[in-house]
Enzyme design. Structure first.
Site, PDB file in Angstrom:
ATOM      1  N   ASN A   9      44.952  38.935  -5.467  1.00 52.57           N
ATOM      2  CA  ASN A   9      44.006  38.803  -6.609  1.00 52.57           C
ATOM      3  C   ASN A   9      44.951  38.524  -7.716  1.00 52.57           C
ATOM      4  OD1 ASN A   9      42.359  39.303  -8.599  1.00 52.57           O
ATOM      5  ND2 ASN A   9      42.410  41.682  -8.606  1.00 52.57           N
ATOM      6  N   TRP A  10      44.864  37.344  -7.701  1.00 54.52           N
ATOM      7  CA  TRP A  10      45.396  36.357  -8.939  1.00 54.52           C
ATOM      8  C   TRP A  10      45.083  36.689 -10.437  1.00 54.52           C
ATOM      9  CZ3 TRP A  10      45.966  30.737  -6.414  1.00 54.52           C
ATOM     10  CH2 TRP A  10      46.996  30.783  -5.440  1.00 54.52           C
ATOM     11  N   LYS A  11      43.895  37.256 -10.377  1.00 53.10           N
ATOM     12  CA  LYS A  11      43.171  37.607 -11.735  1.00 53.10           C
ATOM     13  C   LYS A  11      43.327  36.498 -12.535  1.00 53.10           C
ATOM     14  CE  LYS A  11      45.089  42.335 -10.947  1.00 53.10           C
ATOM     15  NZ  LYS A  11      45.523  43.658 -11.661  1.00 53.10           N
ATOM     16  N   HIS A  95      36.442  45.906  -9.520  1.00 54.03           N
ATOM     17  CA  HIS A  95      37.752  45.977  -9.801  1.00 54.03           C
ATOM     18  C   HIS A  95      37.825  47.065 -11.041  1.00 54.03           C
ATOM     19  CE1 HIS A  95      41.783  45.113 -11.038  1.00 54.03           C
ATOM     20  NE2 HIS A  95      41.986  44.969  -9.757  1.00 54.03           N
ATOM     21  N   GLU A  97      39.382  46.440 -13.617  1.00 51.82           N
ATOM     22  CA  GLU A  97      39.493  45.812 -14.740  1.00 51.82           C
ATOM     23  C   GLU A  97      38.057  45.312 -15.220  1.00 51.82           C
ATOM     24  OE1 GLU A  97      42.381  43.132 -13.472  1.00 51.82           O
ATOM     25  OE2 GLU A  97      44.111  44.750 -13.739  1.00 51.82           O
ATOM     26  N   GLU A 164      42.558  51.666  -5.637  1.00 57.37           N
ATOM     27  CA  GLU A 164      43.398  51.404  -6.538  1.00 57.37           C
ATOM     28  C   GLU A 164      43.438  52.320  -7.820  1.00 57.37           C
ATOM     29  OE1 GLU A 164      43.934  46.599  -6.234  1.00 57.37           O
ATOM     30  OE2 GLU A 164      42.618  47.167  -7.650  1.00 57.37           O
ATOM     31  N   GLY A 170      49.563  47.008 -12.385  1.00 52.75           N
ATOM     32  CA  GLY A 170      50.358  46.402 -13.148  1.00 52.75           C
ATOM     33  C   GLY A 170      51.290  47.259 -14.151  1.00 52.75           C
ATOM     34  N   SER A 209      50.745  47.889  -7.982  1.00 53.74           N
ATOM     35  CA  SER A 209      52.170  47.638  -8.010  1.00 53.74           C
ATOM     36  C   SER A 209      52.883  47.624  -6.682  1.00 53.74           C
ATOM     37  CB  SER A 209      52.838  48.833  -8.753  1.00 53.74           C
ATOM     38  OG  SER A 209      52.544  48.707 -10.233  1.00 53.74           O
ATOM     39  N   GLY A 230      48.446  42.435  -6.956  1.00 55.98           N
ATOM     40  CA  GLY A 230      48.143  41.577  -8.188  1.00 55.98           C
ATOM     41  C   GLY A 230      49.321  40.840  -8.471  1.00 55.98           C
ATOM     42  N   GLY A 231      50.265  41.288  -9.184  1.00 55.73           N
ATOM     43  CA  GLY A 231      51.363  40.660  -9.929  1.00 55.73           C
ATOM     44  C   GLY A 231      52.446  40.038  -8.644  1.00 55.73           C
TER      45      GLY A 231
HETATM   46  P1  13P Z   1      49.390  44.679  -9.590  1.00 58.79           P
HETATM   47  O1  13P Z   1      49.728  44.593  -7.944  1.00 58.79           O
HETATM   48  O2  13P Z   1      49.527  43.941 -10.451  1.00 58.79           O
HETATM   49  O3  13P Z   1      49.646  46.281  -9.881  1.00 58.79           O
HETATM   50  O4  13P Z   1      47.511  44.767  -9.507  1.00 58.79           O
HETATM   51  C1  13P Z   1      46.898  45.570  -8.756  1.00 58.79           C
HETATM   52  C2  13P Z   1      45.361  44.914  -8.702  1.00 58.79           C
HETATM   53  O5  13P Z   1      44.848  45.149  -9.549  1.00 58.79           O
HETATM   54  C3  13P Z   1      45.081  44.143  -7.560  1.00 58.79           C
HETATM   55  O6  13P Z   1      43.769  44.162  -7.382  1.00 58.79           O
END
Ligand code: 13P
Length: 250
Positions: A9-11, A95, A97, A164, A170, A209, A230-231
């Site tokens: 998930n590149w956001k 998600h 967010e 999640e 993050g 994470s 994510g990251g």
């Molecule tokens: P991180 O891997 O950056 O913690 O993000 C997780 C996430 O929200 C994937 O959708």
């Protein structure tokens, strides 16, 4: 029985050029990967360039969000069939967010899931508790509500769940493998209540994470069927190392 699924998930990261560059570097790193479904969810603006760059590979494309209407006066929104049109096989829905910053509710999530499945997309349905909810002992109540309201009237076909925990996103603070397994087991039990035996074939991903150094310890857990990253999915090398979780880097 459940094929592991690892999704990026590149956001809100990467231009079209950065997307092409990532994919050109990523594909050679995972050319020998078998038995793992790989998915990348770039921003909407990069979907077409990602699709072009992925041609001929096994890596699938996902949207990060969707609207439930087919077309119409909904400025800024994208429909399920538009995602299908640019080559998406999956979409991420609900998600944390989106729930936290954009007013997503269990009801809007439910509509998005229904419309996406009807359009033939696989849905990665995200759920998870906040730190406050965990510390007050409400984790299972929250998960139960998100599942029952989010999946109201929805069948199991095409469904993937992503657990999640919001406090792990993050933050560098991963749920321990035992915490993840405990939540995943609870989620599968809830899914069994809705779908009976079929719940055993639904994949439950962990997100929060995830890194090359912790993926293997999560994936050995019985009910952890993959990851939403994510990251650590923003660099081709680290995402490739995660995809190759069964042969971690030495
Ligand atoms: P991180 O891997 O950056 O913690 O993000 C997780 C996430 O929200 C994937 O959708």
């Amino acid at each position: 029985m459940r094929v592991p699924l690892i999704a990026a998930n590149w956001k809100m990261h990467k231009t079209t050029g950065e997307t092409r560059d990532f994919i050109a570097r990523f594909l050679p790193l995972v050319g020998d990967v078998r038995g793992v479904e790989m998915v990348i969810a770039p921003p909407f603006t990069s979907l077409t360039s990602a699709m072009d760059a992925l041609e001929g590979s096994d890596v699938k494309l996902a949207g990060q969000d969707v609207f439930w209407q087919e077309s119409g006066a909904f400025t800024g929104e994208v429909s399920p069939s538009m995602l299908v049109d640019v080559g998406c096989r999956y979409v991420i829905v609900g998600h944390s967010e989106r729930r936290q910053y954009f007013g997503e509710t269990d009801d809007t999530v439910n509509r998005k899931i229904a419309a996406s499945l009807a359009a033939g997309l696989g849905v990665v349905f995200c759920i998870g508790e906040t730190l406050q909810e965990r510390e007050s002992g409400a984790t299972f109540d929250v998960l139960k509500r998100q599942i029952s309201d989010g999946l109201k009237g929805i069948g199991p076909d095409g469904l993937v769940i992503a657990y999640e925990p919001v406090w792990a996103i993050g933050t560098g603070r991963t749920a321990t493998p035992d915490q993840a397994q405990e939540a995943h087991r609870f989620i599968r039990d809830e899914l069994s209540g809705l779908y009976g035996e079929t719940a055993r074939s639904i994949r439950i991903l962990y997100g929060g994470s995830v890194k090359p150094g912790n993926i293997s310890s999560l994936m050995v857990k019985e009910d952890v069927d993959g990851a939403l990253v994510g990251g650590a999915s923003l660099q081709p090398e680290s995402f490739a190392d995660i995809v190759k979780f069964s042969t971690p880097p030495t």
